[in-house]
Design an enzyme around this catalytic site. Structure first.
Site, PDB file in Angstrom:
ATOM      1  N   ASP A  95      12.947  19.838  11.314  1.00  0.00           N
ATOM      2  CA  ASP A  95      12.545  19.763  12.406  1.00  0.00           C
ATOM      3  C   ASP A  95      13.653  19.568  13.511  1.00  0.00           C
ATOM      4  O   ASP A  95      14.656  19.547  12.997  1.00  0.00           O
ATOM      5  CB  ASP A  95      11.440  18.671  11.915  1.00  0.00           C
ATOM      6  CG  ASP A  95      10.127  17.996  13.784  1.00  0.00           C
ATOM      7  OD1 ASP A  95       9.816  19.535  13.791  1.00  0.00           O
ATOM      8  OD2 ASP A  95      10.628  17.677  14.873  1.00  0.00           O
ATOM      9  N   LYS A 146       4.516  14.515   6.934  1.00  0.00           N
ATOM     10  CA  LYS A 146       5.225  14.428   7.966  1.00  0.00           C
ATOM     11  C   LYS A 146       6.840  13.132   7.939  1.00  0.00           C
ATOM     12  O   LYS A 146       5.900  12.405   6.862  1.00  0.00           O
ATOM     13  CB  LYS A 146       5.327  14.989   9.155  1.00  0.00           C
ATOM     14  CG  LYS A 146       6.049  15.012  10.598  1.00  0.00           C
ATOM     15  CD  LYS A 146       6.317  16.063  10.421  1.00  0.00           C
ATOM     16  CE  LYS A 146       7.418  16.907  11.227  1.00  0.00           C
ATOM     17  NZ  LYS A 146       7.122  18.331  11.961  1.00  0.00           N
TER      18      LYS A 146
HETATM   19  P1  NDP Z   1      16.192  21.066  17.230  1.00  0.00           P
HETATM   20  O1  NDP Z   1      16.227  19.977  16.645  1.00  0.00           O
HETATM   21  O2  NDP Z   1      16.748  21.711  16.743  1.00  0.00           O
HETATM   22  O3  NDP Z   1      16.271  21.839  18.723  1.00  0.00           O
HETATM   23  C1  NDP Z   1      15.660  20.694  19.719  1.00  0.00           C
HETATM   24  C2  NDP Z   1      15.384  20.889  21.022  1.00  0.00           C
HETATM   25  O4  NDP Z   1      14.610  20.193  21.929  1.00  0.00           O
HETATM   26  C3  NDP Z   1      16.935  20.018  21.170  1.00  0.00           C
HETATM   27  O5  NDP Z   1      17.177  21.206  22.299  1.00  0.00           O
HETATM   28  C4  NDP Z   1      16.950  18.805  22.450  1.00  0.00           C
HETATM   29  O6  NDP Z   1      17.793  19.031  22.893  1.00  0.00           O
HETATM   30  C5  NDP Z   1      15.658  19.029  23.012  1.00  0.00           C
HETATM   31  N1  NDP Z   1      15.032  17.456  22.288  1.00  0.00           N
HETATM   32  C6  NDP Z   1      14.964  17.162  21.601  1.00  0.00           C
HETATM   33  N2  NDP Z   1      14.172  16.149  22.287  1.00  0.00           N
HETATM   34  C7  NDP Z   1      14.065  15.903  23.414  1.00  0.00           C
HETATM   35  C8  NDP Z   1      13.786  14.326  24.312  1.00  0.00           C
HETATM   36  N3  NDP Z   1      13.331  13.745  23.692  1.00  0.00           N
HETATM   37  N4  NDP Z   1      13.801  15.234  25.708  1.00  0.00           N
HETATM   38  C9  NDP Z   1      14.304  16.494  25.732  1.00  0.00           C
HETATM   39  N5  NDP Z   1      15.131  17.374  24.638  1.00  0.00           N
HETATM   40  C10 NDP Z   1      14.775  17.215  23.910  1.00  0.00           C
HETATM   41  O7  NDP Z   1      14.025  21.642  17.119  1.00  0.00           O
HETATM   42  P2  NDP Z   1      13.419  22.374  17.038  1.00  0.00           P
HETATM   43  O8  NDP Z   1      13.807  23.536  17.306  1.00  0.00           O
HETATM   44  O9  NDP Z   1      13.578  22.427  14.755  1.00  0.00           O
HETATM   45  O10 NDP Z   1      12.682  21.940  17.083  1.00  0.00           O
HETATM   46  C11 NDP Z   1      11.892  21.583  18.471  1.00  0.00           C
HETATM   47  C12 NDP Z   1      10.153  21.607  18.795  1.00  0.00           C
HETATM   48  O11 NDP Z   1       9.233  22.628  17.660  1.00  0.00           O
HETATM   49  C13 NDP Z   1      10.062  19.634  17.913  1.00  0.00           C
HETATM   50  O12 NDP Z   1       8.529  19.444  18.678  1.00  0.00           O
HETATM   51  C14 NDP Z   1       9.275  20.407  16.142  1.00  0.00           C
HETATM   52  O13 NDP Z   1       8.743  19.369  15.851  1.00  0.00           O
HETATM   53  C15 NDP Z   1       8.803  21.809  16.423  1.00  0.00           C
HETATM   54  N6  NDP Z   1       9.067  22.574  15.505  1.00  0.00           N
HETATM   55  C16 NDP Z   1       9.275  22.976  14.871  1.00  0.00           C
HETATM   56  C17 NDP Z   1       9.361  23.979  13.404  1.00  0.00           C
HETATM   57  C18 NDP Z   1      10.687  24.339  12.804  1.00  0.00           C
HETATM   58  O14 NDP Z   1      10.063  25.192  12.192  1.00  0.00           O
HETATM   59  N7  NDP Z   1      11.956  23.935  13.277  1.00  0.00           N
HETATM   60  C19 NDP Z   1       8.271  24.180  13.102  1.00  0.00           C
HETATM   61  C20 NDP Z   1       7.085  23.664  14.443  1.00  0.00           C
HETATM   62  C21 NDP Z   1       7.773  23.616  15.032  1.00  0.00           C
HETATM   63  P3  NDP Z   1      18.948  17.567  22.402  1.00  0.00           P
HETATM   64  O15 NDP Z   1      20.321  18.733  21.650  1.00  0.00           O
HETATM   65  O16 NDP Z   1      19.458  16.752  23.888  1.00  0.00           O
HETATM   66  O17 NDP Z   1      18.431  16.235  21.704  1.00  0.00           O
END
Ligand code: NDP
Length: 443
Positions: free
Chosen positions: A165, A125
């Site tokens: 991510d 990671k």
């Molecule tokens: P994105 O950046 O596309 O979206 C993240 C979302 O979560 C946004 O809506 C963001 O809001 C919100 N968010 C992020 N940080 C915070 C915080 N500290 N408090 C509240 N809301 C928050 O990321 P992903 O959708 O790719 O990833 C989301 C989760 O899924 C993560 O935990 C990631 O590790 C996990 N994941 C992702 C994979 C992938 O293929 N993308 C695979 C497996 C797991 P804002 O825009 O306001 O920051």
């Protein structure tokens, strides 16, 4: 003291200022304890000592020039955790909160997750404390190119294959891949999540969210339930949240809430996903903008999405976004299933509440493995210099998620903990990695 407890204590002492890493360690080692302690060969081979220590940790400076001509500096990480079953594989996260503890917890979890997919991928990671929000395209490109100038020498299609991510989507991957290609003079599948026209896989964008819903659907089906006509709350509104919402809607669920780090929206008639995609994927706006598309919806500033009544909850934003009180509220409101789209979104106490109340709980390392599984399918396609159709990849993804569910359910049952999928996922993920390490000797 048992072997597992001893290693847990030692590792926590050795990594004092790393709360997220300690949390992941505690969850995994505590549930592995009966399994590991009953098999002295693991202790004899020092498997846990080796498993908790990353094979390599890289920390480096990323200098880049902003639009005003000023040099900015960020800190980047790549944790190459475990290569027992394949090249390191795991995403890059760009978010101001990124630090060594967060990247280590993610890399540790990733090792088990990748093992659960049944594919030959090790755990890794990375990320940087860079905030893409509010940056221009040229600033994003400058940052990505500078980061890759250093990272390039440490990765490769058979060494370490990063992906996206939080904060890293198709745009950032394009810039990073382009710089790698330029520096190495080699067009190879060193990143996954690439654009479709230059080696990306169809269905990769959808894979984590779709995979989450496929696994939950199988879990519900085997408990005589389904998504049809159920009310679902999804947190986040990024890549995972959007495609989890899409698949849940396709299966007949009514998704009523989504969020971002500023607040959450509630739309009792069901979320208009086209509006969310336009706000988030095209305009890179805030979830509060949803009200301009659907005036009857409600926007609430701040946390609190878990107070919205639902049958199924899918946390898809970030770590520790759902605590003990949130879990109690969900249970009180009749929620009977929780699937973690994000990594470690539920605190240890929240997980205890779910398990204690018989909520069907799918931990992230199993439930969100569809993203990395499809990344491995992207690697296969790149290696063969061909590309499969959307339906072919989607079909394979569904098969992998069903297998993961069956694998963790069987492991839980065998451990005498039927329907405890935390135990099932940890044992099933651990066994393959540990056995591969044993077969490879003291490495
Ligand atoms: P994105 O950046 O596309 O979206 C993240 C979302 O979560 C946004 O809506 C963001 O809001 C919100 N968010 C992020 N940080 C915070 C915080 N500290 N408090 C509240 N809301 C928050 O990321 P992903 O959708 O790719 O990833 C989301 C989760 O899924 C993560 O935990 C990631 O590790 C996990 N994941 C992702 C994979 C992938 O293929 N993308 C695979 C497996 C797991 P804002 O825009 O306001 O920051």
């Amino acid at each position: 003291m048992s072997y597992t407890k001893k290693i847990l204590e030692q590792t926590i002492n050795k990594n004092q200022n790393e709360p997220e890493f300690q949390q992941a360690l505690t969850e995994i080692l505590a549930t592995l304890q009966p399994f590991v302690d009953a098999r002295p060969e693991y202790e004899k081979a020092s498997i846990l000592e080796r498993l908790v220590e990353p094979e390599r940790v890289l920390i480096f400076r990323v200098p880049w020039v902003d639009d005003s001509g000023k040099i900015q500096v960020n800190r980047a990480y790549r944790v190459q955790y475990n290569s027992a079953i394949g090249p390191y594989k795991g995403g890059m996260r760009f978010h101001p909160s990124v630090n060594l503890s967060i990247i280590k917890f993610l890399g540790f979890e990733q090792t088990f997750k990748n093992s659960l997919t049944g594919q030959p991928i090790g755990g890794g990671k990375g990320g940087a404390d860079f905030d893409p929000k509010g940056k221009s395209d040229s600033e994003i490109m400058a940052f990505c190119q500078s980061l890759m100038t250093e990272l390039t020498r440490h990765i490769g299609r058979l060494t370490d294959v990063p992906a996206g991510d939080i904060g890293v989507g198709a745009r950032e991957i394009g810039y990073m891949f382009g710089q790698y290609k330029r520096l190495t003079n080699c067009f190879e599948g060193v990143f996954t999540g690439k654009g479709i026209i230059y080696g990306g896989s169809l269905a990769r964008k959808e894979a984590t969210g779709y995979g989450l819903v496929y696994l939950m659907d199988e879990m519900l089906r085997q408990h005589d339930k389904s998504f049809n006509d159920k009310t679902v709350v999804v947190s986040g509104s990024g890549n995972v949240a959007i495609y989890a919402t899409q698949k849940a809607q396709q299966l007949g669920a009514r998704v009523v809430a989504l969020s971002d780090s500023n607040g959450y929206i509630v739309d009792a008639d069901g979320i208009d996903l086209a509006a969310v995609k336009e706000i988030k994927e095209v305009k890179r706006g805030r979830i509060s903008d949803y009200k301009t598309y659907r005036p009857k919806s409600e926007y609430v500033e701040g946390k609190g999405i878990w107070s919205v009544k639902c049958d199924v909850a899918l946390p898809c934003a970030t770590q520790n976004e759902l605590d003990e009180n949130d879990a109690k509220q969900l249970v009180q409101n009749g929620c009977f299933a929780v699937g973690e789209g994000a990594n470690m979104p539920s605190t240890l106490q929240a997980v205890d509440v779910f398990l204690h109340h018989g909520v069907l709980f799918a931990p992230g390392k199993a439930a969100n493995a569809g993203g990395v599984a499809t990344s491995a399918l992207e690697m296969s396609q790149n290696a063969m210099l061909l590309s499969w159709t959307f339906d072919e990849v989607d079909k394979q993804l569904k098969g992998i998620m069903t297998n993961i569910y069956n694998g963790i359910a069987a492991a839980a049952k065998e451990a005498g903990a039927e329907d405890n999928f935390v135990v099932g996922a940890n044992i099933a993920g651990f066994k393959k990695v540990a056995d591969a390490m044993m077969q490879q000797g003291a490495v």
